[in-house]
Design a protein around this motif. Structure first.
Motif, PDB file in Angstrom:
ATOM      1  N   TRP A  23       0.836  -1.199   0.000  1.00 39.27           N
ATOM      2  CA  TRP A  23       0.000   0.000   0.000  1.00 39.27           C
ATOM      3  C   TRP A  23       0.878   1.259   0.000  1.00 39.27           C
ATOM      4  CZ3 TRP A  23      -3.941   1.427   4.418  1.00 39.27           C
ATOM      5  CH2 TRP A  23      -4.686   2.539   4.012  1.00 39.27           C
ATOM      6  N   HIS A  56       3.807   1.557  -1.041  1.00 34.02           N
ATOM      7  CA  HIS A  56       4.472   1.662  -2.336  1.00 34.02           C
ATOM      8  C   HIS A  56       3.591   2.431  -3.316  1.00 34.02           C
ATOM      9  CE1 HIS A  56       6.723   0.547  -5.864  1.00 34.02           C
ATOM     10  NE2 HIS A  56       5.677  -0.065  -6.383  1.00 34.02           N
ATOM     11  N   TYR A  57       2.269   2.210  -3.250  1.00 32.50           N
ATOM     12  CA  TYR A  57       1.368   2.904  -4.170  1.00 32.50           C
ATOM     13  C   TYR A  57       0.976   4.292  -3.665  1.00 32.50           C
ATOM     14  CZ  TYR A  57       0.929  -1.279  -6.938  1.00 32.50           C
ATOM     15  OH  TYR A  57       1.213  -2.336  -7.734  1.00 32.50           O
ATOM     16  N   ALA A  58       0.904   4.443  -2.329  1.00 28.79           N
ATOM     17  CA  ALA A  58       0.387   5.712  -1.809  1.00 28.79           C
ATOM     18  C   ALA A  58       1.501   6.721  -1.548  1.00 28.79           C
ATOM     19  CB  ALA A  58      -0.393   5.467  -0.526  1.00 28.79           C
ATOM     20  N   VAL A  78      -3.800  10.198  -5.701  1.00 30.89           N
ATOM     21  CA  VAL A  78      -3.213   9.579  -4.515  1.00 30.89           C
ATOM     22  C   VAL A  78      -3.593   8.103  -4.555  1.00 30.89           C
ATOM     23  CG1 VAL A  78      -3.165   9.583  -2.005  1.00 30.89           C
ATOM     24  CG2 VAL A  78      -3.458  11.717  -3.246  1.00 30.89           C
ATOM     25  N   ASN A  79      -2.654   7.230  -4.287  1.00 28.92           N
ATOM     26  CA  ASN A  79      -2.848   5.772  -4.358  1.00 28.92           C
ATOM     27  C   ASN A  79      -2.825   5.220  -5.779  1.00 28.92           C
ATOM     28  OD1 ASN A  79      -3.024   4.348  -1.840  1.00 28.92           O
ATOM     29  ND2 ASN A  79      -4.797   5.627  -1.385  1.00 28.92           N
ATOM     30  N   HIS A  80      -2.773   6.103  -6.775  1.00 32.49           N
ATOM     31  CA  HIS A  80      -2.725   5.618  -8.150  1.00 32.49           C
ATOM     32  C   HIS A  80      -1.638   6.351  -8.930  1.00 32.49           C
ATOM     33  CE1 HIS A  80      -6.373   3.263  -7.637  1.00 32.49           C
ATOM     34  NE2 HIS A  80      -6.813   4.275  -6.921  1.00 32.49           N
ATOM     35  N   PRO A  81      -0.375   5.973  -8.711  1.00 33.66           N
ATOM     36  CA  PRO A  81       0.724   6.637  -9.417  1.00 33.66           C
ATOM     37  C   PRO A  81       0.742   6.250 -10.894  1.00 33.66           C
ATOM     38  CG  PRO A  81       1.559   4.782  -8.157  1.00 33.66           C
ATOM     39  CD  PRO A  81       0.098   4.897  -7.828  1.00 33.66           C
ATOM     40  N   ARG A  90       8.160   6.084 -11.280  1.00 32.64           N
ATOM     41  CA  ARG A  90       6.775   6.240 -10.866  1.00 32.64           C
ATOM     42  C   ARG A  90       6.543   7.673 -10.427  1.00 32.64           C
ATOM     43  NH1 ARG A  90       3.512   1.852  -9.621  1.00 32.64           N
ATOM     44  NH2 ARG A  90       4.482  -0.134 -10.141  1.00 32.64           N
ATOM     45  N   TYR A 110       4.021  10.135  -8.314  1.00 29.79           N
ATOM     46  CA  TYR A 110       2.988  10.111  -7.285  1.00 29.79           C
ATOM     47  C   TYR A 110       2.448  11.511  -7.042  1.00 29.79           C
ATOM     48  CZ  TYR A 110       5.042   5.597  -6.117  1.00 29.79           C
ATOM     49  OH  TYR A 110       5.512   4.319  -6.168  1.00 29.79           O
TER      50      TYR A 110
END
Lengths: 293, 460
Positions: A223, A225-227, B252-255, B262, B264
Motif C-alpha cells: 500500500w 508503495h502505491y500511496a 493519490v494511491n494511483h501513481p 513512478r 505520485y
C-alpha cells in the motif's frame, strides 16, 4: 445511528460475559461458564450485525467503505477480532478459563471507543490517502495478528498465575484440592489449565499472530508503495511494527533453538503485547504519516 | 569433524542473533522517540548546542541511515548467513536420510492401542495398506516370510523452512541495497499548462534531468460536503521530443509509470502567473483590469479622467515592481506610484502613505489602484521515484511467506507399519515420528488405524 447504539449495548454484553466467566472461576460452578459463553456469543452476534449495519450505512451515505477507517472503527474491529478468535479457541480447547482474561480486553477496547471524548463514532468519508483496496486487507490482517497476540498475552497472564500455584503448593500443600475446598483464590488458579496446555496455546497463538503480522506488514508495504512512493519509510508505526515483529521473532527462536517453555514464554508474550499496544495506540502520540484522525 | 573456527562459531550463534535483534530494536525505538531528518530541526533548536552536537555526532537524528545502524544490519546478515550455512548440511542429511522399512526397534514400546489383529491374510492386508498409504513409488516395502514392513514419509522438506525465511531476509536486504544504489527519489512541481523535465532530488542532492518532459494539463481537487478533501488528481502528458508519448491521470494511491519511474501525487499549490495587470477598484470592488505597459492609456468616464502609465519599473527602490500613473481630470493633474507589494511596504513602514503621498495608490479618490498578475494557477507536486530493488524485495517477501508456511504449518512425518502373521490372523502395528507436530502425527495414525479396522479404502 443504530449501529453505534448496538455497539454500546455490545460493550455491556461483553462486560456481563466477563463477569460470568469470573464468577465461574471463583465459584467453581460450570453453569456460570456456560452463561458466560452464551453471553459472549450473543455479544459477538450483535457486534457482527452492527459492523454490517455500519458498512451498509456508509453506502447509504454515499461513501461506501468498510468500517475500518478511523480509530473508533479500528477499536471496534479489534474487539471483534479478539472475541471471534477467543470463541474459536474456546470451542477448540473446550476450556472457558481463558474467557476471564481475554474478554476484558475486548470490553476495554469497546469501552474506550465508546466513552473517550476524543474518538468520533461518526462515519467519515475517506480522505484520498485511504482510498485504496489495500486498506481493507492491511487492516484486517493486522488486527487478526493483534487479536492472536492478545490471546497469547492473556494466556501468558494465566501461565504466570498458574506458576504461583506451583510455588504455593510446595509451601502448604494438599488443602487446595479435594471436594471440600472452600472458595478461595486457589480455586481460581486451580481452574486454569495445566502449564503444558497453556504453553502450547501461547505458542500457537503467537505463531498465528506472527504470520498475520507478517502479512499485515507486507500488505502495508505494498500500500505504501502505491500511496507514498516507498515501501518502507521508517515512519514510527512501521518502525514499531518491525520492533514487534523482532520481539516475537526472538520469542519463537528462543523456543525452537534454546527450548524456552512455560513462564519464560509467558513473559515474552506479555512483552510482545506491550509492543503491539505501542504499535497500535502509542505511536499516535509520535509524529508520523500513520496516525489516526 | 574438523576443529571449529572460533570466529565462525561466534557468528553462527543464536545468542549473537538475539543480541543483534535486541540492539536493532533499541536503536529503532530511539529512532521513533527522537525526531528524525527534516523533523529534527525544531527539536534541535530546543536543545543546548553542546547536547545537540553530541547527538548529531552519534547520528541520532538520522539513525536509520547512519553507518552504525547499517553495520548492525550487516552483522545480522552475516550472522544469518554463517548460522544458516552451519546448519543447512544437517538439514540436508535429515532430508536425504531414508529410513529402512524394517525398524523393529520402533515397535518395542508402542502403546497397545496402535496394534490391530485381523482375520485376513498377511499379503492381502499388506497390499491394501500399501495402497492406503499413497502412491506406490513413495511407499517403502519389505516382505519377509512371516512378516512385512511398510514405510512412508512426507514433509522432509520442512527442515529447510527456517533457512527459506533466513534467505528471504537476505534477499530483501539485497533489494534495499539495489534500490539505494540504482534508484532515486525526487520531486517536481509543474504548473498547470506547463511542462518540466527536471527532478529536484531528495535531501538537496541536486537535480536530475530527464530525457523526456512532463506537462501538467490539469490539476483538480474535489471536496466532500464536510470540507474534507476527496480527490487530488493531475492529468499529465509525457512528451518525448515534443510529441505526446503517454497521457496519465495521477491520483493519490494511483501513481503513473513512465520510463521505469513512478510519479505520485504528493502535493499541490497555487502560484500567481501571467502578465502584470493594473486593477482599478471602487469601494473594494474591481471595476477595471488594464494591461501594464509604458504609455498605456485608459479612462475613468465617471470622473472624466484620463490615466496614463508613464513609467513601469521592475524593482523601484528595492521595493518591487511599480507603475507610475499620471491622471488628468477636471479636478486637476496628479501623479503617483502604484506598488505591487504595497501591503508589505505599509507593514514595514507604518504611516508611509501619509508621509509620501506619491506612494499612495488611493490618491485619486475614491478609486484605488493596485498592481497584480492576471491570475493564479494550480501547480501539482509530484514525487518521482525509481527503485529497481522493488521486485527483489517483493520476491523476498514471497519467499518469506513460503518459508513461514513451511516452518509453522508443515512437518516431517514418518510412519512405519509392521504386519506379522499370528497363526491364521495378521497383526498390524503402526507407529511414527514427527519433527514438530506430534499431535498431527497421532491424528494420522488414528485415521490409519480406523481405516484398517473398518477396511476402508482411504485413510480420510
Amino acid at each position: 445511528m443504530i449501529n453505534t447504539v448496538i455497539l454500546s449495548w455490545t460493550t455491556f454484553i461483553y462486560f456481563a460475559a466477563f463477569a460470568f466467566y469470573l464468577v465461574r472461576m471463583v465459584s467453581v460452578r460450570e453453569r456460570w461458564g456456560r452463561l458466560g459463553a452464551a453471553t459472549a456469543r450473543i455479544g459477538l452476534f450483535a457486534h457482527t450485525a452492527a459492523l454490517i449495519l455500519r458498512w451498509v450505512a456508509s453506502y447509504q451515505m454515499g461513501m461506501g467503505h468498510a468500517p475500518l477507517s478511523n480509530l473508533y472503527e479500528s477499536l471496534i474491529f479489534f474487539a471483534w477480532s479478539i472475541m471471534a478468535l477467543y470463541l474459536i479457541v474456546e470451542w477448540r480447547t473446550k476450556s472457558r478459563s481463558l474467557g476471564t482474561f481475554v474478554v476484558p480486553v475486548a470490553f476495554l477496547c469497546m469501552a474506550f471507543a465508546s466513552l473517550s471524548p476524543n474518538i468520533s463514532s461518526r462515519i467519515q468519508p475517506l480522505i484520498p490517502a485511504l482510498q485504496s483496496n489495500w486498506l481493507t486487507s492491511h487492516v484486517i490482517t493486522c488486527f487478526m495478528g493483534y487479536a492472536a497476540f492478545t490471546v497469547a498475552f492473556a494466556t501468558g497472564l494465566m501461565a504466570l498465575l498458574k506458576g504461583m500455584e506451583r510455588r504455593a503448593r510446595t509451601g502448604d500443600g494438599s488443602a487446595i484440592y479435594g471436594k471440600n475446598a472452600n472458595p478461595s483464590p486457589m480455586n481460581f488458579i486451580r481452574l486454569i489449565p495445566a502449564p503444558g496446555i497453556l504453553d502450547e496455546l501461547i505458542y500457537q497463538s503467537t505463531v498465528l499472530g506472527f504470520v498475520f503480522l507478517t502479512i499485515g506488514i507486507m500488505t502495508g508495504s505494498i500500500w505504501a508503495h502505491y500511496a507514498w512512493g516507498a515501501y518502507w519509510s521508517w515512519d514510527p508505526k512501521e518502525t514499531w511494527s518491525l520492533i514487534t515483529w523482532l520481539v516475537y521473532a526472538v520469542m519463537l527462536h528462543a523456543r525452537h533453538v534454546r527450548g524456552w517453555r512455560g513462564q519464560r514464554m509467558a513473559v515474552m508474550a506479555i512483552i510482545g503485547f506491550i509492543c503491539v499496544l505501542i504499535t497500535y495506540l502509542g505511536v499516535n502520540y509520535l509524529p508520523g504519516l500513520h496516525s489516526y484522525q | 569433524m574438523s576443529k571449529k573456527n572460533p570466529v565462525r562459531t561466534f557468528f553462527a550463534s543464536v545468542k549473537l542473533a538475539i543480541v543483534l535483534l535486541v540492539l536493532i530494536s533499541m536503536a529503532s525505538i530511539l529512532g521513533t522517540l527522537i525526531p528524525q531528518q527534516e523533523a529534527a530541526g525544531p527539536f534541535i533548536n530546543r536543545l543546548s548546542p553542546s547536547v545537540a552536537d553530541i547527538l548529531r555526532g552519534l547520528q541520532l537524528f538520522n539513525i536509520f541511515h547512519s553507518p552504525w545502524f547499517i553495520i548492525l544490519l550487516a552483522l545480522l546478515a552475516l550472522n544469518l548467513v554463517v548460522c544458516s550455512l552451519n546448519r543447512v548440511p544437517l538439514a540436508w542429511t535429515r532430508f536425504r536420510q531414508k529410513s529402512e522399512p524394517d525398524r523393529d526397534d520402533l515397535f518395542e514400546t508402542i502403546p497397545p492401542d496402535q496394534v490391530v489383529v485381523k482375520e485376513t491374510s498377511l499379503s492381502e492386508e499388506t497390499d491394501r495398506l500399501e495402497k492406503l498409504l499413497g502412491k506406490k513409488d513413495r511407499v517403502g516395502r519389505k516382505d519377509m516370510d512371516d512378516r512385512s514392513y511398510l514405510y512412508v514419509e512426507k514433509g522432509a522438506y520442512s527442515y529447510f523452512g527456517v533457512y527459506c525465511v533466513h534467505l528471504s531476509i537476505l534477499v530483501m536486504m539485497a533489494g534495499v541495497i539495489i534500490g539505494s544504489f540504482l534508484g532515486f527519489e525526487g520531486y517536481m512541481d509543474i504548473t498547470e499548462g506547463e511542462s518540466s523535465a527536471v527532478v529536484a532530488l531528495q535531501g538537496g542532492r541536486g537535480a536530475k534531468n530527464l530525457d523526456f518532459a512532463i506537462r501538467c494539463d490539469r490539476f483538480f481537487i474535489d471536496f466532500y460536503e464536510n470540507g474534507a478533501p476527496k480527490t487530488y488528481r493531475s492529468d499529465l502528458t509525457f512528451l518525448k521530443a515534443g510529441s505526446t508519448v503517454q497521457s496519465s491521470s495521477v491520483l493519490v494511491n494511483h501513481p503513473a509509470s513512465f520510463a521505469g519511474m513512478r510519479f505520485y501525487q504528493a502535493s499541490y499549490g497555487m502560484i500567481p502567473t501571467g502578465d502584470p495587470v493594473m486593477t482599478v477598484a471602487l469601494d473594494d470592488k474591481k471595476i477595471k483590469d488594464v494591461q501594464v505597459a509604458v504609455g498605456m492609456e485608459f479612462e475613468i468616464p465617471e470622473k472624466k479622467a484620463k490615466v496614463e502609465m508613464t513609467r513601469v519599473e521592475e524593482n523601484l527602490m528595492g521595493m518591487g515592481p511599480a507603475v507610475k500613473l499620471s491622471i488628468q481630470s477636471p479636478a486637476g493633474h496628479i501623479q503617483f506610484w502604484v506598488f505591487q507589494a504595497i501591503e508589505q511596504i505599509m507593514q514595514a513602514n507604518p504611516g508611509i502613505l501619509e508621509q509620501v503621498t506619491l506612494f499612495n495608490p488611493g490618491l485619486f479618490e475614491p478609486y484605488v489602484f493596485s498592481l497584480g498578475q492576471a491570475g493564479s494557477r494550480y501547480y501539482t507536486g509530484l514525487q518521482v521515484t525509481r527503485d529497481p530493488g522493488v521486485p527483489v524485495v517483493a520476491a523476498g517477501a514471497a519467499l518469506m511467506m513460503i518459508g513461514l508456511m513451511i516452518v509453522f504449518f508443515c512437518s516431517h512425518r514418518q510412519i512405519w507399519i509392521r504386519l506379522d502373521t499370528r497363526g491364521e490372523k495378521t497383526r498390524i502395528s503402526i507407529t511414527g515420528k514427527s519433527n514438530r507436530d506430534a499431535v498431527g502425527l497421532n491424528r494420522e495414525i488414528r485415521k490409519l488405524l480406523d481405516a484398517v479396522i473398518l477396511n476402508r479404502e482411504s485413510a480420510t
